[in-house]
Design an enzyme around this catalytic site. Structure first.
Site, PDB file in Angstrom:
ATOM      1  CG  HIS A 297     -26.242   0.521  11.463  1.00  0.00           C
ATOM      2  ND1 HIS A 297     -27.131  -0.143  12.272  1.00  0.00           N
ATOM      3  CD2 HIS A 297     -26.571   1.832  11.538  1.00  0.00           C
ATOM      4  CE1 HIS A 297     -27.965   0.728  12.824  1.00  0.00           C
ATOM      5  NE2 HIS A 297     -27.642   1.939  12.389  1.00  0.00           N
TER       6      HIS A 297
ATOM      7  CG  ASP B 280     -27.145  -2.549   6.018  1.00  0.00           C
ATOM      8  OD1 ASP B 280     -28.124  -2.052   5.421  1.00  0.00           O
ATOM      9  OD2 ASP B 280     -26.719  -2.136   7.108  1.00  0.00           O
TER      10      ASP B 280
ATOM     11  CD  GLN C 107     -26.979   5.533   5.390  1.00  0.00           C
ATOM     12  OE1 GLN C 107     -27.171   6.478   4.648  1.00  0.00           O
ATOM     13  NE2 GLN C 107     -27.438   5.507   6.634  1.00  0.00           N
TER      14      GLN C 107
ATOM     15  CE  LYS D 194     -31.152   4.547   7.998  1.00  0.00           C
ATOM     16  NZ  LYS D 194     -30.606   5.342   9.083  1.00  0.00           N
TER      17      LYS D 194
ATOM     18  CB  CYS E 273     -25.837   2.348  15.164  1.00  0.00           C
ATOM     19  SG  CYS E 273     -27.221   3.074  16.020  1.00  0.00           S
TER      20      CYS E 273
END
Ligand SMILES: Cc1ncc(COP(=O)(O)O)c(C=O)c1O
Length: 405
Positions: free
Chosen positions: A119, A197, A200, A223, A363
């Site tokens: 991302h 990261d 998700q 999220k 993104c």
């Protein structure tokens, strides 16, 4: 078959009561759970005070609620609370690392490694750092199934110049689940740090930060069935302690004089200014909700939704699905293109039928370039998703094809 979506807990999303809405965009932002909304209202209605500053009951209660949320969030992911830092979102958390750690530790001759599937939040801050520090920016490629080329990672690490490996746990654009513990171990063996990261991954699957052993692990509240405006940075305590602060101001100091500023201890050192008290409390409640559902159950349910979607989508002529072929190797999303039909047209027609999906580059422009597409349409699944939602998606895509025939 999983029934998690029918449980009262998983149906507690007031915004989904709206008639005709099939929400398949949780990878962009999830719906906020009632428990999170209630926790924030409770703070505003009954315990409204600033945290860490005042001793009267309202403020003491607010501090207890906020720090309680931090404790539960940290414990849920198996990481020390004092090294669990509230930020505005995942983007700010990665920028915090790239600025505070990066500006102090990276210079000419050093290399930062990211992947082609990142991302922009885990790409642009490192690119900016390299440009400013005169360091080399290296991007690890992916194969045709969007799996990371670990040999290329090893080759980059073998140069002995890599200071940081920054990769996503689960790709928001292709769904790929990366072997992050393995990637972290490879980075450490080469003397590099690792920044993962987990934006998700955290809402979708069991995550144990001690097992992954990254130096920095990042995610975002909106999220994970929580509110907007709050993200989390988990850092290795000794690395955070050695870093200079990111933002300066109130709360992050131990003492201030004209001659000298001494910084506060963790986590305050990285939490300048008035904090996102309500949002932190709301995220704590969202985490309670996920913990009660059980992340093994969440993963099993969403993997089943994803597998069903992969199976049903194959029946659509001209569809091209990005990412790993089987649901076991991907997070709960499916991104695709339809031959001759622009993804924005697909999303618009789906939206007019109540099916909420995202179209665009997500993104992740380097990944779009890798697969020679300008954009894709992405459907993503959540604890409340059902087979009927997937059927509605597939029916609506058939309708799109009919319109364009
Ligand atoms: C993988 C990934 N990383 C980072 C982000 C950025 O999250 P935020 O906008 O909350 O900072 C997103 C959001 O789409 C994402 O999917």
């Amino acid at each position: 078959m999983s029934t998690i979506a029918d449980t009262p807990l998983a149906t507690g999303f007031p915004s989904l009561a709206r008639e005709g809405v099939v929400y398949l965009d949780s990878a962009a932002t999830s719906q906020t759970h009632q428990r999170s909304l209630d926790a924030m209202s409770d703070y505003y209605e009954h315990h409204r005070g600033t945290v860490h500053r005042s001793v009267y009951p309202l403020a003491a209660e607010a501090t207890e609620l906020f720090e309680g949320a931090r404790d539960r969030i940290a414990e849920w992911l198996n990481w020390p609370a004092r090294a669990t830092i509230f930020t505005k979102n995942a983007t700010e958390a990665i920028n915090l690392v790239a600025y505070a750690w990066g500006r102090a530790n990276v210079g000419p001759g050093d290399t930062i490694v990211v992947s082609e599937m990142e991302h922009h939040s885990n790409f642009v801050p490192w690119h900016l750092l390299c440009a400013e520090a005169g360091a080399t920016f290296t991007c690890i490629p992916v194969d045709d199934e969007c799996m990371l080329d670990l040999d290329a990672l090893d080759a980059a690490l073998a140069t002995g110049t890599v200071k940081m490996v920054a990769v996503g746990h689960v790709s928001n654009a292709a769904g790929t689940i990366n072997p992050v513990a393995d990637i972290v171990a490879r980075a450490h063996a080469a003397g590099a740090l690792a920044c993962i990261d987990g934006t998700q991954a955290v809402p979708q699957m069991p995550v144990d930060l001690q097992e992954i052993d990254a130096d920095f692990y990042i995610w975002t509240g909106h999220k994970a069935y929580g509110p907007t405006g709050v993200g989390i940075l988990h850092g290795r305590p000794e690395v955070l302690e050695a870093m200079p602060p990111f933002l300066g101001g109130g709360h992050m100091i131990a003492s201030v004089s004209v001659e000298e500023i001494r910084f506060g201890t963790l986590p305050a050192k990285f939490e300048a200014g008035t904090l996102q008290v309500a949002e932190g409390i709301g995220l704590g409640a969202a985490v309670d909700f996920l913990a009660e559902l059980g992340m093994e159950n969440v993963r099993a349910h969403e993997q089943e939704m994803c597998a069903y979607a992969l199976e049903r989508l194959q029946e659509i002529p001209g569809i091209e699905i990005m990412g790993p072929k089987d649901a076991g190797r991907r997070g709960a999303l499916v991104a695709f293109t339809l031959d001759g039909i622009h993804p924005h047209d697909v999303a618009e027609i789906l939206g007019s039928r109540g099916v909420c999906v995202r179209a665009g580059h997500h993104c992740a422009q380097p990944l779009m370039k890798r697969f020679a597409v300008a954009a894709t349409t992405r459907a993503s699944f959540a604890v409340h998703s059902t087979r009927a939602d997937v059927d509605a998606l597939v029916d609506a895509i058939h309708e799109v094809r009919r319109i364009f025939e």
